[in-house]
Design a protein around this motif. Sequence first.
Motif, PDB file in Angstrom:
ATOM      1  N   VAL A   1       0.864  -1.287   0.072  1.00  0.00           N
ATOM      2  CA  VAL A   1       0.062   0.028  -0.092  1.00  0.00           C
ATOM      3  C   VAL A   1       1.030   1.302  -0.164  1.00  0.00           C
ATOM      4  CG1 VAL A   1      -2.012   0.963   0.878  1.00  0.00           C
ATOM      5  CG2 VAL A   1      -1.584  -1.343   1.399  1.00  0.00           C
ATOM      6  N   PRO A   2       1.737   1.415  -1.024  1.00  0.00           N
ATOM      7  CA  PRO A   2       2.554   2.662  -1.302  1.00  0.00           C
ATOM      8  C   PRO A   2       1.748   3.968  -1.140  1.00  0.00           C
ATOM      9  CG  PRO A   2       2.255   1.517  -3.249  1.00  0.00           C
ATOM     10  CD  PRO A   2       1.446   0.494  -2.222  1.00  0.00           C
ATOM     11  N   VAL A   3       2.456   4.973  -0.435  1.00  0.00           N
ATOM     12  CA  VAL A   3       2.074   6.328  -0.461  1.00  0.00           C
ATOM     13  C   VAL A   3       2.502   6.694  -1.743  1.00  0.00           C
ATOM     14  CG1 VAL A   3       2.408   8.553   0.477  1.00  0.00           C
ATOM     15  CG2 VAL A   3       2.200   6.640   1.805  1.00  0.00           C
ATOM     16  N   VAL A   4       1.446   7.418  -2.473  1.00  0.00           N
ATOM     17  CA  VAL A   4       2.005   7.718  -3.982  1.00  0.00           C
ATOM     18  C   VAL A   4       1.560   9.338  -4.331  1.00  0.00           C
ATOM     19  CG1 VAL A   4       1.314   7.497  -6.551  1.00  0.00           C
ATOM     20  CG2 VAL A   4       1.311   5.350  -4.658  1.00  0.00           C
ATOM     21  N   CYS A   5       0.547   9.870  -3.758  1.00  0.00           N
ATOM     22  CA  CYS A   5       0.276  11.343  -4.274  1.00  0.00           C
ATOM     23  C   CYS A   5      -1.073  11.588  -3.914  1.00  0.00           C
ATOM     24  CB  CYS A   5       0.411  11.634  -5.984  1.00  0.00           C
ATOM     25  SG  CYS A   5      -0.727  10.625  -6.868  1.00  0.00           S
ATOM     26  N   PRO A   6      -1.575  12.935  -3.896  1.00  0.00           N
ATOM     27  CA  PRO A   6      -2.786  13.426  -3.407  1.00  0.00           C
ATOM     28  C   PRO A   6      -3.951  12.942  -4.306  1.00  0.00           C
ATOM     29  CG  PRO A   6      -1.352  15.180  -3.111  1.00  0.00           C
ATOM     30  CD  PRO A   6      -0.655  14.160  -3.909  1.00  0.00           C
ATOM     31  N   ALA A   7      -4.803  12.360  -3.699  1.00  0.00           N
ATOM     32  CA  ALA A   7      -6.144  11.733  -4.371  1.00  0.00           C
ATOM     33  C   ALA A   7      -6.047  10.940  -5.698  1.00  0.00           C
ATOM     34  CB  ALA A   7      -7.086  12.955  -4.502  1.00  0.00           C
ATOM     35  N   PRO A   8      -5.192   9.981  -5.828  1.00  0.00           N
ATOM     36  CA  PRO A   8      -5.031   9.516  -7.091  1.00  0.00           C
ATOM     37  C   PRO A   8      -6.302   8.890  -7.517  1.00  0.00           C
ATOM     38  CG  PRO A   8      -4.215   8.088  -5.183  1.00  0.00           C
ATOM     39  CD  PRO A   8      -4.442   9.293  -4.461  1.00  0.00           C
ATOM     40  N   HIS A   9      -6.750   8.912  -8.581  1.00  0.00           N
ATOM     41  CA  HIS A   9      -7.724   8.244  -9.322  1.00  0.00           C
ATOM     42  C   HIS A   9      -8.084   7.163 -10.073  1.00  0.00           C
ATOM     43  CE1 HIS A   9     -11.432   8.085 -11.987  1.00  0.00           C
ATOM     44  NE2 HIS A   9     -12.029   8.272 -10.904  1.00  0.00           N
ATOM     45  N   HIS A  10      -7.063   6.686 -10.855  1.00  0.00           N
ATOM     46  CA  HIS A  10      -6.785   5.765 -11.859  1.00  0.00           C
ATOM     47  C   HIS A  10      -5.204   5.244 -11.855  1.00  0.00           C
ATOM     48  CE1 HIS A  10      -7.497   3.952 -16.317  1.00  0.00           C
ATOM     49  NE2 HIS A  10      -7.575   3.014 -15.247  1.00  0.00           N
ATOM     50  N   ALA A  11      -5.106   3.919 -11.836  1.00  0.00           N
ATOM     51  CA  ALA A  11      -3.774   3.389 -12.067  1.00  0.00           C
ATOM     52  C   ALA A  11      -3.853   2.504 -13.076  1.00  0.00           C
ATOM     53  CB  ALA A  11      -3.447   2.597 -10.667  1.00  0.00           C
ATOM     54  N   ALA A  12      -3.464   2.788 -14.238  1.00  0.00           N
ATOM     55  CA  ALA A  12      -3.380   2.110 -15.260  1.00  0.00           C
ATOM     56  C   ALA A  12      -2.280   1.229 -15.861  1.00  0.00           C
ATOM     57  CB  ALA A  12      -4.028   3.037 -16.571  1.00  0.00           C
ATOM     58  N   VAL A  13      -2.308   0.033 -15.969  1.00  0.00           N
ATOM     59  CA  VAL A  13      -1.285  -0.792 -16.230  1.00  0.00           C
ATOM     60  C   VAL A  13      -0.910  -0.873 -17.648  1.00  0.00           C
ATOM     61  CG1 VAL A  13      -0.258  -3.152 -15.659  1.00  0.00           C
ATOM     62  CG2 VAL A  13      -2.128  -2.110 -14.099  1.00  0.00           C
ATOM     63  N   ASP A  14       0.493  -0.754 -18.012  1.00  0.00           N
ATOM     64  CA  ASP A  14       0.893  -1.016 -19.373  1.00  0.00           C
ATOM     65  C   ASP A  14       0.615  -2.444 -19.923  1.00  0.00           C
ATOM     66  OD1 ASP A  14       2.828  -2.330 -18.388  1.00  0.00           O
ATOM     67  OD2 ASP A  14       4.342  -1.284 -19.515  1.00  0.00           O
ATOM     68  N   PRO A  15       0.471  -2.398 -21.270  1.00  0.00           N
ATOM     69  CA  PRO A  15       0.308  -3.632 -21.712  1.00  0.00           C
ATOM     70  C   PRO A  15       1.287  -4.773 -21.284  1.00  0.00           C
ATOM     71  CG  PRO A  15      -0.080  -2.077 -23.276  1.00  0.00           C
ATOM     72  CD  PRO A  15       0.702  -1.479 -22.286  1.00  0.00           C
ATOM     73  N   ALA A  16       2.402  -4.471 -21.261  1.00  0.00           N
ATOM     74  CA  ALA A  16       3.543  -5.604 -20.879  1.00  0.00           C
ATOM     75  C   ALA A  16       3.298  -5.907 -19.463  1.00  0.00           C
ATOM     76  CB  ALA A  16       4.998  -4.858 -21.199  1.00  0.00           C
ATOM     77  N   GLY A  17       2.564  -5.444 -18.497  1.00  0.00           N
ATOM     78  CA  GLY A  17       2.268  -5.410 -17.159  1.00  0.00           C
ATOM     79  C   GLY A  17       3.677  -4.960 -16.163  1.00  0.00           C
ATOM     80  N   THR A  18       4.274  -4.080 -16.711  1.00  0.00           N
ATOM     81  CA  THR A  18       5.497  -3.772 -15.983  1.00  0.00           C
ATOM     82  C   THR A  18       5.363  -2.321 -15.300  1.00  0.00           C
ATOM     83  OG1 THR A  18       6.685  -2.869 -17.985  1.00  0.00           O
ATOM     84  CG2 THR A  18       6.995  -5.020 -17.342  1.00  0.00           C
ATOM     85  N   ARG A  19       4.367  -1.585 -15.833  1.00  0.00           N
ATOM     86  CA  ARG A  19       4.520  -0.116 -15.453  1.00  0.00           C
ATOM     87  C   ARG A  19       3.043   0.363 -15.085  1.00  0.00           C
ATOM     88  NH1 ARG A  19       8.989   4.155 -17.258  1.00  0.00           N
ATOM     89  NH2 ARG A  19      10.088   2.327 -16.786  1.00  0.00           N
ATOM     90  N   VAL A  20       2.966   1.230 -14.145  1.00  0.00           N
ATOM     91  CA  VAL A  20       1.375   1.640 -13.780  1.00  0.00           C
ATOM     92  C   VAL A  20       1.562   3.149 -13.747  1.00  0.00           C
ATOM     93  CG1 VAL A  20      -0.502   1.737 -12.035  1.00  0.00           C
ATOM     94  CG2 VAL A  20       1.378  -0.476 -12.368  1.00  0.00           C
ATOM     95  N   ALA A  21       0.716   3.777 -14.717  1.00  0.00           N
ATOM     96  CA  ALA A  21       0.575   5.243 -14.744  1.00  0.00           C
ATOM     97  C   ALA A  21      -0.637   5.644 -13.728  1.00  0.00           C
ATOM     98  CB  ALA A  21       0.350   5.723 -16.042  1.00  0.00           C
TER      99      ALA A  21
END
Length: 370
Positions: free
Chosen positions: A169-189
């Motif tokens: 449960v990492p602390v990321v930023c204020p009020a994140p709304h969407h965590a979109a995973v890239d097609p390779a499954g390696t990176r999350v925006a």
Amino acid sequence: MRRRHGRPVPRAAGPGATPRRLAALAPVLLAAACGPSPDRPNGDAPRLYVTSGFTDEVHVLDARDGEILRTISIDRRRTETDEPHGVTVSRDGRHWYATLAHGHPTLWKYETDGDRLVGRLQLDIPGAARVGLTPDGGRAFIPDYWRGGLGEESRVAVVDVHDLTVAAVPVVCPAPHHAAVDPAGTRVAVTCSLSDEIVLMDAGSAATLARFPAGPERAEARYTPMNAAWSPDGARFHVTMAGTGEVRAFSRTGDPEGVAAVGRGPAQIAGSEDGRVLVVANRLGGSVSVLDPAGPAEVRRIELPGEAFPHGVALDPAGEIAYVTWEGRVGEYGGVTALRIDTGEVLWRREVGVLTLGVAYLAGRTASGS
């Protein structure tokens, strides 16, 4: 009066008309809402899963014509509105997932075969927004859309969904709304709605790889990044900016790669599997924008005069039809509209639910059952 997405929860639409009673009305529109249609094969049709925020339900629709196949309650607190928010289907089509956003934020896991509940996980975060899944269906990323934190750093719940356990449960930023995973499954925006930032996470370790502004510094309106969609090759991703009416493109390392003006208050964005087109629901503009991702550039805007607050978007595998949810005004039904992307033709329209937010598409089975 509580508020969801900046709008008051509708306590009544007339004498004694609460959202839950409202959802029990209009039998013509809600025919077959409590079970599968008796004259259709239950498992063969392509389906839509649609969240109804003010009635704590997920509606299952036949994607061909919008007929309601069943309604599933995901209500944890009978006397409160917990707002089902995000919904997604695994790439292999075996499971679907939904979030309850408030009260006791929860991830729900279902089998698509019979829509059987597999399990649920209460999340130790104040809120729960959309669900981002890795392509192998093994891990989910659920942002804590905690706008009540007033800028305090918030978290993303990382869940191993095979046994519904929390990996991080990492602390990321204020009020994140969407965590979109890239097609390779390696990176999350991750879109950070209150700080006008975007965070790139490593999907395996949940570590932050980069954190950068959503756009050039400006003194006036916020950008308010809300939702993201990756290109099929994973080379870039596109983000809706609700505050400025834009879609901004970024490389997989976070470098700006273009901007397109769309309608006011863009919410969800979805791309075709072949990378040919992007579709955006303009929540405040009452419209849908069709984009050429190469620019990006808006190539068509489809007005939806009868659908208040377009919000969610899902596309069919061919990238020909967009399924757009609309929330509805206070005291009114929301619903789903199916549109031809190339012409804007309305194929069908269905009133269903109240504060209709998320939508996910499940391809139908072929005659051979594959």
